[in-house]
Design an enzyme around this catalytic site. Sequence first.
Site, PDB file in Angstrom:
ATOM      1  N   ASN A   1      17.451 -25.271  31.762  1.00  0.00           N
ATOM      2  CA  ASN A   1      18.049 -26.124  30.728  1.00  0.00           C
ATOM      3  C   ASN A   1      18.239 -27.559  31.217  1.00  0.00           C
ATOM      4  O   ASN A   1      18.220 -28.503  30.428  1.00  0.00           O
ATOM      5  CB  ASN A   1      19.376 -25.545  30.232  1.00  0.00           C
ATOM      6  CG  ASN A   1      19.136 -24.437  29.215  1.00  0.00           C
ATOM      7  OD1 ASN A   1      18.084 -24.395  28.587  1.00  0.00           O
ATOM      8  ND2 ASN A   1      20.088 -23.540  29.060  1.00  0.00           N
TER       9      ASN A   1
ATOM     10  N   GLU B   1      17.204 -16.427  35.283  1.00  0.00           N
ATOM     11  CA  GLU B   1      17.918 -17.150  36.329  1.00  0.00           C
ATOM     12  C   GLU B   1      19.079 -16.270  36.794  1.00  0.00           C
ATOM     13  O   GLU B   1      19.940 -15.912  35.977  1.00  0.00           O
ATOM     14  CB  GLU B   1      18.466 -18.480  35.791  1.00  0.00           C
ATOM     15  CG  GLU B   1      17.384 -19.508  35.485  1.00  0.00           C
ATOM     16  CD  GLU B   1      17.926 -20.768  34.814  1.00  0.00           C
ATOM     17  OE1 GLU B   1      17.313 -21.822  34.974  1.00  0.00           O
ATOM     18  OE2 GLU B   1      18.960 -20.691  34.116  1.00  0.00           O
TER      19      GLU B   1
ATOM     20  N   HIS C   1      20.540 -14.987  33.363  1.00  0.00           N
ATOM     21  CA  HIS C   1      20.229 -15.817  32.204  1.00  0.00           C
ATOM     22  C   HIS C   1      18.801 -15.601  31.711  1.00  0.00           C
ATOM     23  O   HIS C   1      17.836 -16.054  32.337  1.00  0.00           O
ATOM     24  CB  HIS C   1      20.461 -17.291  32.588  1.00  0.00           C
ATOM     25  CG  HIS C   1      20.272 -18.247  31.462  1.00  0.00           C
ATOM     26  ND1 HIS C   1      19.879 -19.549  31.628  1.00  0.00           N
ATOM     27  CD2 HIS C   1      20.419 -18.089  30.111  1.00  0.00           C
ATOM     28  CE1 HIS C   1      19.805 -20.157  30.462  1.00  0.00           C
ATOM     29  NE2 HIS C   1      20.110 -19.287  29.522  1.00  0.00           N
TER      30      HIS C   1
HETATM   31  N1  NAD Z   1      20.518 -18.385  21.712  1.00  0.00           N
HETATM   32  C1  NAD Z   1      19.778 -18.621  22.773  1.00  0.00           C
HETATM   33  O1  NAD Z   1      18.639 -19.079  22.673  1.00  0.00           O
HETATM   34  C2  NAD Z   1      20.284 -18.312  24.153  1.00  0.00           C
HETATM   35  C3  NAD Z   1      19.374 -18.318  25.227  1.00  0.00           C
HETATM   36  C4  NAD Z   1      19.840 -17.977  26.503  1.00  0.00           C
HETATM   37  C5  NAD Z   1      21.183 -17.698  26.689  1.00  0.00           C
HETATM   38  N2  NAD Z   1      22.047 -17.717  25.618  1.00  0.00           N
HETATM   39  C6  NAD Z   1      23.451 -17.383  25.867  1.00  0.00           C
HETATM   40  O2  NAD Z   1      23.657 -16.032  25.442  1.00  0.00           O
HETATM   41  C7  NAD Z   1      25.000 -15.886  24.973  1.00  0.00           C
HETATM   42  C8  NAD Z   1      24.969 -15.348  23.552  1.00  0.00           C
HETATM   43  O3  NAD Z   1      24.276 -16.280  22.753  1.00  0.00           O
HETATM   44  P1  NAD Z   1      23.681 -15.864  21.326  1.00  0.00           P
HETATM   45  O4  NAD Z   1      22.838 -17.004  20.912  1.00  0.00           O
HETATM   46  O5  NAD Z   1      23.136 -14.478  21.368  1.00  0.00           O
HETATM   47  O6  NAD Z   1      25.039 -15.877  20.467  1.00  0.00           O
HETATM   48  P2  NAD Z   1      25.285 -15.291  18.984  1.00  0.00           P
HETATM   49  O7  NAD Z   1      26.368 -16.103  18.420  1.00  0.00           O
HETATM   50  O8  NAD Z   1      23.979 -15.200  18.250  1.00  0.00           O
HETATM   51  O9  NAD Z   1      25.766 -13.791  19.248  1.00  0.00           O
HETATM   52  C9  NAD Z   1      26.979 -13.494  19.905  1.00  0.00           C
HETATM   53  C10 NAD Z   1      27.403 -12.088  19.522  1.00  0.00           C
HETATM   54  O10 NAD Z   1      28.568 -11.758  20.276  1.00  0.00           O
HETATM   55  C11 NAD Z   1      29.443 -11.026  19.414  1.00  0.00           C
HETATM   56  N3  NAD Z   1      30.802 -11.070  19.971  1.00  0.00           N
HETATM   57  C12 NAD Z   1      31.737 -12.041  19.833  1.00  0.00           C
HETATM   58  N4  NAD Z   1      32.865 -11.699  20.499  1.00  0.00           N
HETATM   59  C13 NAD Z   1      32.626 -10.491  21.070  1.00  0.00           C
HETATM   60  C14 NAD Z   1      33.404  -9.607  21.856  1.00  0.00           C
HETATM   61  N5  NAD Z   1      34.644  -9.921  22.235  1.00  0.00           N
HETATM   62  N6  NAD Z   1      32.853  -8.423  22.236  1.00  0.00           N
HETATM   63  C15 NAD Z   1      31.601  -8.089  21.851  1.00  0.00           C
HETATM   64  N7  NAD Z   1      30.806  -8.887  21.104  1.00  0.00           N
HETATM   65  C16 NAD Z   1      31.314 -10.076  20.720  1.00  0.00           C
HETATM   66  C17 NAD Z   1      29.286 -11.701  18.062  1.00  0.00           C
HETATM   67  O11 NAD Z   1      29.745 -10.839  17.013  1.00  0.00           O
HETATM   68  C18 NAD Z   1      27.781 -11.963  18.024  1.00  0.00           C
HETATM   69  O12 NAD Z   1      27.081 -10.875  17.459  1.00  0.00           O
HETATM   70  C19 NAD Z   1      25.653 -17.266  25.101  1.00  0.00           C
HETATM   71  O13 NAD Z   1      26.329 -17.338  26.332  1.00  0.00           O
HETATM   72  C20 NAD Z   1      24.458 -18.214  25.110  1.00  0.00           C
HETATM   73  O14 NAD Z   1      24.725 -19.411  25.777  1.00  0.00           O
HETATM   74  C21 NAD Z   1      21.623 -17.990  24.351  1.00  0.00           C
END
Ligand code: NAD
Length: 291
Positions: A199, A161, A149
């Site tokens: 978190n 993490e 993470h």
């Molecule tokens: N945004 C944050 O600040 C943050 C911080 C730490 C962890 N996370 C975690 O990271 C992960 C992604 O979050 P994010 O904010 O980048 O999301 P996001 O919605 O910005 O991006 C997700 C991406 O995944 C793609 N996607 C969807 N289905 C897919 C598939 N089957 N194969 C390949 N790509 C696919 C989408 O097209 C999109 O580009 C989540 O689990 C979130 O909890 C997010």
Amino acid sequence: MFVFKAAVVGAGTMGGEIAQVMASADVPVVLKDVDRKFIDQGLEKARQVTEAQLGRLVKKEKLTQEQADAQAEALLGRIHGTTEYEGHFGDVDFVVEAVPERMEIKQSVFAELDEVTPGNAILASNTSSLSVTEMGEATTRPHKVCGFHFFYPASVLRLIEVIEGDETSEDTMQSAANFAQQIRKQPIRCGEAPGFVVNRILNSSVSEIWRVRDEEDLDVEEIDRLVTESKASPMGPFYLADLLGLDTVLHVAEHLRDSYGDRFYVSSAMKELVEAGNYGQKTGKGFYDHG
Ligand SMILES: NC(=O)c1ccc[n+]([C@@H]2O[C@H](COP(=O)([O-])OP(=O)(O)OC[C@H]3O[C@@H](n4cnc5c(N)ncnc54)[C@H](O)[C@@H]3O)[C@@H](O)[C@H]2O)c1
């Protein structure tokens, strides 16, 4: 295990920058998404971060502009964007999944990764809150599945993490921690408790700001301004939530409330925005207009 080649699945808010972090530590990385336009956005993010980092070194006269340009080209050349597994995932050692925070999407991606990667590859999730054990159940190698993470912005924040699911092996945990260090990050090991470490702490304080905002119908920009001026944080909680993605922040908040009870609050203003399809910066509108 040394990671010679990595992959990131999902090129959204987190994915492009995670790929940049790996490439900047000399690790070739495949960046996969479902559509070319998301790949292009992820690569553009990686380019912006790289240019900003190297630009600072030019300003301090540690590099010439020509050296910075050459380093940027080499770094970005190590990231290969694709919408296909075929031809790219057969030799990866470590995959970070960064698709939306929904278990059914995570599980289908883990099942696909199980098919297309070598049996010894570690399959890791960037999940903020979901069960790594349940993701492992979608594979034939749950002992090779863990959480990994990163924090936003991944190119700046050093913590990772490393999360242990019920079936994760000790060897996988150690290899993931080693890989975090290989890409110049600081790993901490966590159990699979909701919110993990960061978190759980962060949301307990930000929850109270969301609660007061809703109860007293306060202005979010005013709250952000006061928090920023107090220097308690570099930016206010509502602007930060817009940058992180309101869909992701809401999901984490709901998960913590469901897990620990009402001491974790879910912002009703945020819920309304998400229900209307306004996820913050990535959709152009959230608590703020992002143009
Ligand atoms: N945004 C944050 O600040 C943050 C911080 C730490 C962890 N996370 C975690 O990271 C992960 C992604 O979050 P994010 O904010 O980048 O999301 P996001 O919605 O910005 O991006 C997700 C991406 O995944 C793609 N996607 C969807 N289905 C897919 C598939 N089957 N194969 C390949 N790509 C696919 C989408 O097209 C999109 O580009 C989540 O689990 C979130 O909890 C997010």
